[in-house]
Design a protein around this motif. Structure first.
Motif, mmCIF file in Angstrom:
data_model
loop_
_atom_site.group_PDB
_atom_site.id
_atom_site.type_symbol
_atom_site.label_atom_id
_atom_site.label_comp_id
_atom_site.label_asym_id
_atom_site.label_seq_id
_atom_site.Cartn_x
_atom_site.Cartn_y
_atom_site.Cartn_z
ATOM 1 N N ILE A 210 0.841 -1.205 0.000
ATOM 2 C CA ILE A 210 0.000 0.000 0.000
ATOM 3 C C ILE A 210 0.870 1.246 0.000
ATOM 4 N N ARG A 211 1.920 1.244 0.820
ATOM 5 C CA ARG A 211 2.819 2.398 0.864
ATOM 6 C C ARG A 211 3.578 2.564 -0.452
ATOM 7 N N VAL A 212 4.128 1.459 -0.957
ATOM 8 C CA VAL A 212 4.944 1.528 -2.171
ATOM 9 C C VAL A 212 4.104 1.945 -3.374
ATOM 10 N N PHE A 213 2.963 1.311 -3.563
ATOM 11 C CA PHE A 213 2.117 1.651 -4.713
ATOM 12 C C PHE A 213 1.568 3.072 -4.595
ATOM 13 N N GLY A 214 1.234 3.495 -3.363
ATOM 14 C CA GLY A 214 0.747 4.853 -3.175
ATOM 15 C C GLY A 214 1.802 5.896 -3.479
ATOM 16 N N GLU A 215 3.042 5.610 -3.129
ATOM 17 C CA GLU A 215 4.132 6.563 -3.344
ATOM 18 C C GLU A 215 4.691 6.510 -4.768
ATOM 19 N N GLN A 216 4.788 5.300 -5.343
ATOM 20 C CA GLN A 216 5.478 5.126 -6.624
ATOM 21 C C GLN A 216 4.555 4.779 -7.786
ATOM 22 N N GLY A 217 3.302 4.445 -7.500
ATOM 23 C CA GLY A 217 2.415 3.998 -8.568
ATOM 24 C C GLY A 217 2.580 2.505 -8.803
ATOM 25 N N PHE A 218 1.764 1.972 -9.702
ATOM 26 C CA PHE A 218 1.760 0.534 -9.912
ATOM 27 C C PHE A 218 2.852 0.071 -10.872
ATOM 28 N N TYR B 278 -3.061 5.504 -2.158
ATOM 29 C CA TYR B 278 -3.219 4.234 -2.873
ATOM 30 C C TYR B 278 -4.461 4.273 -3.766
ATOM 31 N N LEU B 279 -5.578 4.762 -3.230
ATOM 32 C CA LEU B 279 -6.808 4.846 -4.017
ATOM 33 C C LEU B 279 -6.620 5.721 -5.249
ATOM 34 N N VAL B 280 -5.973 6.854 -5.058
ATOM 35 C CA VAL B 280 -5.738 7.765 -6.178
ATOM 36 C C VAL B 280 -4.927 7.072 -7.262
ATOM 37 N N ARG B 281 -3.856 6.397 -6.874
ATOM 38 C CA ARG B 281 -3.029 5.677 -7.841
ATOM 39 C C ARG B 281 -3.842 4.616 -8.569
ATOM 40 N N SER B 282 -4.718 3.946 -7.850
ATOM 41 C CA SER B 282 -5.503 2.877 -8.450
ATOM 42 C C SER B 282 -6.445 3.413 -9.517
ATOM 43 N N ALA C 51 -4.631 4.632 -12.572
ATOM 44 C CA ALA C 51 -4.160 3.534 -13.413
ATOM 45 C C ALA C 51 -5.283 2.958 -14.272
ATOM 46 N N GLY C 52 -6.511 3.009 -13.739
ATOM 47 C CA GLY C 52 -7.644 2.500 -14.496
ATOM 48 C C GLY C 52 -7.598 0.992 -14.670
ATOM 49 N N GLY C 53 -8.387 0.491 -15.620
ATOM 50 C CA GLY C 53 -8.382 -0.935 -15.895
ATOM 51 C C GLY C 53 -9.406 -1.703 -15.088
ATOM 52 N N GLU C 54 -9.344 -3.023 -15.237
ATOM 53 C CA GLU C 54 -10.340 -3.902 -14.629
ATOM 54 C C GLU C 54 -10.321 -3.850 -13.105
ATOM 55 N N LEU C 55 -9.127 -3.798 -12.508
ATOM 56 C CA LEU C 55 -9.059 -3.759 -11.055
ATOM 57 C C LEU C 55 -9.619 -2.459 -10.492
ATOM 58 N N ALA C 56 -9.369 -1.347 -11.171
ATOM 59 C CA ALA C 56 -9.922 -0.066 -10.717
ATOM 60 C C ALA C 56 -11.447 -0.089 -10.798
ATOM 61 N N ALA C 57 -11.980 -0.664 -11.876
ATOM 62 C CA ALA C 57 -13.435 -0.765 -12.032
ATOM 63 C C ALA C 57 -14.027 -1.646 -10.934
ATOM 64 N N SER C 58 -13.342 -2.756 -10.649
ATOM 65 C CA SER C 58 -13.808 -3.661 -9.598
ATOM 66 C C SER C 58 -13.752 -2.980 -8.234
ATOM 67 N N LEU C 59 -12.687 -2.224 -7.979
ATOM 68 C CA LEU C 59 -12.549 -1.500 -6.723
ATOM 69 C C LEU C 59 -13.677 -0.491 -6.559
ATOM 70 N N PHE C 60 -14.001 0.223 -7.634
ATOM 71 C CA PHE C 60 -15.079 1.209 -7.548
ATOM 72 C C PHE C 60 -16.410 0.533 -7.206
ATOM 73 N N GLU C 61 -16.702 -0.583 -7.865
ATOM 74 C CA GLU C 61 -17.959 -1.274 -7.598
ATOM 75 C C GLU C 61 -18.005 -1.771 -6.155
#
Length: 216
Positions: A20-28, A100-104, A107-117
């Motif tokens: 969570i820290r790494v992806f939030g700071e550096q992106g996916f 982390y949410l902002v990065r997600s 990034a978009g894509g299937e995981l972002a759509a699933s996270l939103f739902e």
């Protein structure tokens, strides 16, 4: 910037929190090795627990959204304002989760759509809990209201962070999230508590003759 502590911070939880820290700071674009280094484990152990980077991200998605939605539910169903004020005083604690949410969503894509739902379902659940507690007014369409509020909250957060990024595109999440909270809390509480329109003319007109029926 510390992720809210896990009651049982075992190896799997430690890797998740590091991710969570790494992806939030550096992106996916950050890899398994960066997560492993932050967690103090081997890349092989990360794959052992999560199978892949995709599996790790899915676990992080679920955890982050559940923490945020649980917090909102507790604030909304509390018997007084003390819980809200406590949450505001600890806003820095949630900075890594917001990053982390902002990065997600960026990034978009299937995981972002699933996270939103997943978040929409959570919003509907905590609003219904608020209705049951008498803290929230019922809705004509609870699912539609939940989706609208999720879109408004996430959209405004993404816009605010984008507009307050540094010239190199980086964002000081701790500073910007505090500033955003200070800026929006009063008008948000005013709108949600007292409403905006002085009468129901437009609502009545829409509910009696919705545009979708005219198009049909």
């Amino acid at each position: 910037m510390a992720v809210p502590p896990d009651r049982d911070l075992n190896t799997r939880a430690r890797i998740r929190d590091a991710a969570i820290r790494v992806f939030g700071e550096q992106g996916f674009g950050a890899g398994i090795r960066a997560v492993a280094t932050t967690a103090g484990v081997s890349p092989g152990l990360v794959n052992h627990h999560f199978g892949s980077k995709q599996g790790l991200r899915a676990t992080c998605d679920e955890y982050v959204s559940d923490i945020i939605l649980t917090e909102k539910r507790e604030v909304l169903t509390a018997t007084g304002p003390a819980r809200m004020l406590e949450s505001l005083s600890e806003i820095d604690r949630y900075v890594p989760l917001v990053a982390y949410l902002v990065r997600s969503f960026q990034a978009g894509g299937e995981l972002a759509a699933s996270l939103f739902e997943h978040m929409v379902v959570g919003v509907e659940e905590y609003l219904e809990a608020g209705v049951a507690e008498g803290r929230v007014r019922p809705s004509r369409d609870p699912a539609a209201r939940a989706r609208y509020l999720a879109m408004q909250s996430l959209g405004s957060t993404l816009l605010y962070l984008q507009m307050h990024a540094d010239t190199d595109g980086s964002v000081d999440y701790a500073r910007v999230i505090r500033e955003m909270t200070d800026e929006i809390m009063l008008p948000a509480l005013e709108v949600y508590t007292e409403g905006l329109l002085a009468d129901s003319t437009m609502l009545d007109a829409y509910t009696h003759n919705p545009p979708s029926e005219e198009r049909a």
